[in-house]
Motif scaffolding. Structure first.
Motif, PDB file in Angstrom:
ATOM      1  N   ALA A  48       0.825  -1.213   0.000  1.00 38.93           N
ATOM      2  CA  ALA A  48       0.000   0.000   0.000  1.00 38.93           C
ATOM      3  C   ALA A  48       0.858   1.261   0.000  1.00 38.93           C
ATOM      4  O   ALA A  48       0.598   2.195  -0.759  1.00 38.93           O
ATOM      5  CB  ALA A  48      -0.928   0.014   1.212  1.00 38.93           C
ATOM      6  N   PHE A  49       1.880   1.277   0.837  1.00 35.29           N
ATOM      7  CA  PHE A  49       2.642   2.498   1.097  1.00 35.29           C
ATOM      8  C   PHE A  49       3.456   2.972  -0.109  1.00 35.29           C
ATOM      9  O   PHE A  49       3.427   4.160  -0.451  1.00 35.29           O
ATOM     10  CB  PHE A  49       3.563   2.264   2.299  1.00 35.29           C
ATOM     11  CG  PHE A  49       4.368   3.463   2.681  1.00 35.29           C
ATOM     12  CD1 PHE A  49       3.793   4.486   3.413  1.00 35.29           C
ATOM     13  CD2 PHE A  49       5.713   3.573   2.325  1.00 35.29           C
ATOM     14  CE1 PHE A  49       4.537   5.599   3.786  1.00 35.29           C
ATOM     15  CE2 PHE A  49       6.458   4.676   2.689  1.00 35.29           C
ATOM     16  CZ  PHE A  49       5.865   5.695   3.419  1.00 35.29           C
ATOM     17  N   ILE A  50       4.189   2.075  -0.742  1.00 32.94           N
ATOM     18  CA  ILE A  50       5.102   2.496  -1.818  1.00 32.94           C
ATOM     19  C   ILE A  50       4.349   3.173  -2.968  1.00 32.94           C
ATOM     20  O   ILE A  50       4.681   4.306  -3.332  1.00 32.94           O
ATOM     21  CB  ILE A  50       5.990   1.323  -2.297  1.00 32.94           C
ATOM     22  CG1 ILE A  50       6.960   0.918  -1.187  1.00 32.94           C
ATOM     23  CG2 ILE A  50       6.756   1.703  -3.565  1.00 32.94           C
ATOM     24  CD1 ILE A  50       7.757  -0.346  -1.485  1.00 32.94           C
ATOM     25  N   PRO A  51       3.323   2.558  -3.552  1.00 33.83           N
ATOM     26  CA  PRO A  51       2.625   3.255  -4.646  1.00 33.83           C
ATOM     27  C   PRO A  51       1.891   4.517  -4.208  1.00 33.83           C
ATOM     28  O   PRO A  51       1.889   5.519  -4.934  1.00 33.83           O
ATOM     29  CB  PRO A  51       1.646   2.209  -5.180  1.00 33.83           C
ATOM     30  CG  PRO A  51       2.249   0.908  -4.797  1.00 33.83           C
ATOM     31  CD  PRO A  51       2.898   1.162  -3.463  1.00 33.83           C
ATOM     32  N   LEU A  73       5.320  17.191  -6.704  1.00 34.40           N
ATOM     33  CA  LEU A  73       6.411  17.681  -7.550  1.00 34.40           C
ATOM     34  C   LEU A  73       5.890  18.315  -8.833  1.00 34.40           C
ATOM     35  O   LEU A  73       6.365  19.376  -9.246  1.00 34.40           O
ATOM     36  CB  LEU A  73       7.380  16.547  -7.894  1.00 34.40           C
ATOM     37  CG  LEU A  73       8.301  16.085  -6.776  1.00 34.40           C
ATOM     38  CD1 LEU A  73       9.036  14.819  -7.184  1.00 34.40           C
ATOM     39  CD2 LEU A  73       9.278  17.181  -6.408  1.00 34.40           C
ATOM     40  N   ARG A  74       4.927  17.677  -9.463  1.00 34.43           N
ATOM     41  CA  ARG A  74       4.379  18.205 -10.716  1.00 34.43           C
ATOM     42  C   ARG A  74       3.725  19.566 -10.498  1.00 34.43           C
ATOM     43  O   ARG A  74       3.857  20.469 -11.318  1.00 34.43           O
ATOM     44  CB  ARG A  74       3.378  17.217 -11.304  1.00 34.43           C
ATOM     45  CG  ARG A  74       4.053  16.022 -11.909  1.00 34.43           C
ATOM     46  CD  ARG A  74       3.092  14.911 -12.185  1.00 34.43           C
ATOM     47  NE  ARG A  74       2.152  15.239 -13.234  1.00 34.43           N
ATOM     48  CZ  ARG A  74       1.843  14.444 -14.221  1.00 34.43           C
ATOM     49  NH1 ARG A  74       2.404  13.249 -14.314  1.00 34.43           N
ATOM     50  NH2 ARG A  74       0.972  14.795 -15.124  1.00 34.43           N
ATOM     51  N   ALA A  75       3.018  19.710  -9.384  1.00 37.06           N
ATOM     52  CA  ALA A  75       2.372  20.988  -9.085  1.00 37.06           C
ATOM     53  C   ALA A  75       3.411  22.073  -8.800  1.00 37.06           C
ATOM     54  O   ALA A  75       3.241  23.226  -9.215  1.00 37.06           O
ATOM     55  CB  ALA A  75       1.427  20.833  -7.896  1.00 37.06           C
ATOM     56  N   PHE A  89       1.556  10.405  -4.407  1.00 30.98           N
ATOM     57  CA  PHE A  89       1.478  11.677  -3.697  1.00 30.98           C
ATOM     58  C   PHE A  89       2.687  12.554  -4.008  1.00 30.98           C
ATOM     59  O   PHE A  89       2.553  13.736  -4.344  1.00 30.98           O
ATOM     60  CB  PHE A  89       1.370  11.440  -2.186  1.00 30.98           C
ATOM     61  CG  PHE A  89       1.444  12.704  -1.378  1.00 30.98           C
ATOM     62  CD1 PHE A  89       0.356  13.564  -1.309  1.00 30.98           C
ATOM     63  CD2 PHE A  89       2.607  13.040  -0.704  1.00 30.98           C
ATOM     64  CE1 PHE A  89       0.424  14.741  -0.584  1.00 30.98           C
ATOM     65  CE2 PHE A  89       2.683  14.218   0.030  1.00 30.98           C
ATOM     66  CZ  PHE A  89       1.593  15.063   0.090  1.00 30.98           C
ATOM     67  N   LEU A  90       3.878  11.979  -3.901  1.00 29.88           N
ATOM     68  CA  LEU A  90       5.104  12.739  -4.120  1.00 29.88           C
ATOM     69  C   LEU A  90       5.182  13.279  -5.554  1.00 29.88           C
ATOM     70  O   LEU A  90       5.519  14.448  -5.763  1.00 29.88           O
ATOM     71  CB  LEU A  90       6.321  11.868  -3.810  1.00 29.88           C
ATOM     72  CG  LEU A  90       7.684  12.535  -3.866  1.00 29.88           C
ATOM     73  CD1 LEU A  90       7.764  13.716  -2.913  1.00 29.88           C
ATOM     74  CD2 LEU A  90       8.778  11.523  -3.538  1.00 29.88           C
ATOM     75  N   VAL A  91       4.843  12.463  -6.527  1.00 28.41           N
ATOM     76  CA  VAL A  91       4.875  12.909  -7.927  1.00 28.41           C
ATOM     77  C   VAL A  91       3.851  14.014  -8.156  1.00 28.41           C
ATOM     78  O   VAL A  91       4.141  14.999  -8.846  1.00 28.41           O
ATOM     79  CB  VAL A  91       4.636  11.729  -8.888  1.00 28.41           C
ATOM     80  CG1 VAL A  91       4.373  12.206 -10.302  1.00 28.41           C
ATOM     81  CG2 VAL A  91       5.841  10.809  -8.887  1.00 28.41           C
ATOM     82  N   HIS A 131       3.033   8.215 -14.808  1.00 32.36           N
ATOM     83  CA  HIS A 131       2.916   6.834 -15.288  1.00 32.36           C
ATOM     84  C   HIS A 131       4.153   6.021 -14.907  1.00 32.36           C
ATOM     85  O   HIS A 131       4.049   4.905 -14.398  1.00 32.36           O
ATOM     86  CB  HIS A 131       2.754   6.805 -16.815  1.00 32.36           C
ATOM     87  CG  HIS A 131       1.372   7.050 -17.293  1.00 32.36           C
ATOM     88  ND1 HIS A 131       0.802   8.300 -17.306  1.00 32.36           N
ATOM     89  CD2 HIS A 131       0.441   6.211 -17.799  1.00 32.36           C
ATOM     90  CE1 HIS A 131      -0.417   8.217 -17.797  1.00 32.36           C
ATOM     91  NE2 HIS A 131      -0.664   6.955 -18.103  1.00 32.36           N
ATOM     92  N   LEU A 132       5.322   6.580 -15.193  1.00 32.14           N
ATOM     93  CA  LEU A 132       6.562   5.841 -14.928  1.00 32.14           C
ATOM     94  C   LEU A 132       6.834   5.711 -13.444  1.00 32.14           C
ATOM     95  O   LEU A 132       7.292   4.660 -12.991  1.00 32.14           O
ATOM     96  CB  LEU A 132       7.748   6.519 -15.622  1.00 32.14           C
ATOM     97  CG  LEU A 132       8.084   5.959 -16.997  1.00 32.14           C
ATOM     98  CD1 LEU A 132       8.707   4.605 -16.939  1.00 32.14           C
ATOM     99  CD2 LEU A 132       6.954   5.992 -17.961  1.00 32.14           C
ATOM    100  N   ALA A 133       6.554   6.746 -12.675  1.00 30.80           N
ATOM    101  CA  ALA A 133       6.788   6.691 -11.232  1.00 30.80           C
ATOM    102  C   ALA A 133       5.934   5.592 -10.601  1.00 30.80           C
ATOM    103  O   ALA A 133       6.446   4.757  -9.843  1.00 30.80           O
ATOM    104  CB  ALA A 133       6.478   8.043 -10.594  1.00 30.80           C
ATOM    105  N   CYS A 134       4.663   5.591 -10.926  1.00 32.40           N
ATOM    106  CA  CYS A 134       3.767   4.584 -10.332  1.00 32.40           C
ATOM    107  C   CYS A 134       4.074   3.185 -10.849  1.00 32.40           C
ATOM    108  O   CYS A 134       4.017   2.213 -10.088  1.00 32.40           O
ATOM    109  CB  CYS A 134       2.313   4.975 -10.588  1.00 32.40           C
ATOM    110  SG  CYS A 134       1.844   6.461  -9.665  1.00 32.40           S
TER     111      CYS A 134
END
Length: 180
Positions: free
Chosen positions: A63-66, A76-78, A71-73, A111-114
């Protein structure tokens, strides 16, 4: 020779423009690969719940890693608000596929991060599946570039964010196991 994203992309796009069937296949492949990662993540949960002898720590990892990666991506994008390559503020390319929605959210690739986060969730329990999915991550990166949706640096950064979150999780897990 200086790196030129626009030249690199135009060369790639010309290849697909000359091959209409391949050009039509790219958006389909993008959807299929994106869906495949979602389904494999659901499959990992089903495996964990119904077939695996998983510990509570395994459920936290899955659960935690994805979730943390997503959230982090998103944060960062914002914060970065990098224009997509096809936007007016971007490289000014003509993409093979235009994405609907915000054009200032190219970096890093969600997409790549997840996808990387999901892949790295598999390795402790199902390393062969994780290895196979790693190949699909590379194909997904190539497809997202070929469609003109991301710069290569967006894709590399996305993969790095997913890998970093998983790596930090595994590092903390290791340290806490050593302290216990």
């Amino acid at each position: 020779m200086a790196y030129s994203y626009k030249k690199l992309y135009e060369k790639s796009a010309a290849y697909f423009e000359a091959r209409p069937k391949a050009k039509k296949a790219l958006p389909v492949l993008d959807k299929l690969l994106t869906g495949a990662f979602g389904l494999t993540y659901i499959g990992l949960w089903l495996y964990a719940v119904f077939l695996g002898a998983f510990s509570p720590r395994d459920y936290i990892r899955i659960a935690f890693i994805p979730l943390l990666t997503l959230f982090l991506v998103s944060v960062l994008r914002a914060m970065i608000a990098r224009p997509r390559p096809y936007s007016e503020k971007g490289a000014g390319i003509t993409p093979l596929k235009k994405r609907k929605g915000n054009e200032d959210d190219s970096f890093p690739s969600r997409h790549l991060a997840c996808a990387m986060a999901i892949v790295l969730c598999f390795f402790p329990s199902l390393p062969i599946v994780g290895g196979g999915l790693t190949v699909l991550v590379l194909v997904l990166a190539w497809v997202r570039f070929a469609l003109g949706l991301h710069y290569p640096s967006d894709l590399l950064a996305g993969g790095a964010v997913g890998s970093m979150v998983a790596g930090l999780y595994y590092l903390f897990e290791f340290v806490f196991a050593m302290l216990a």
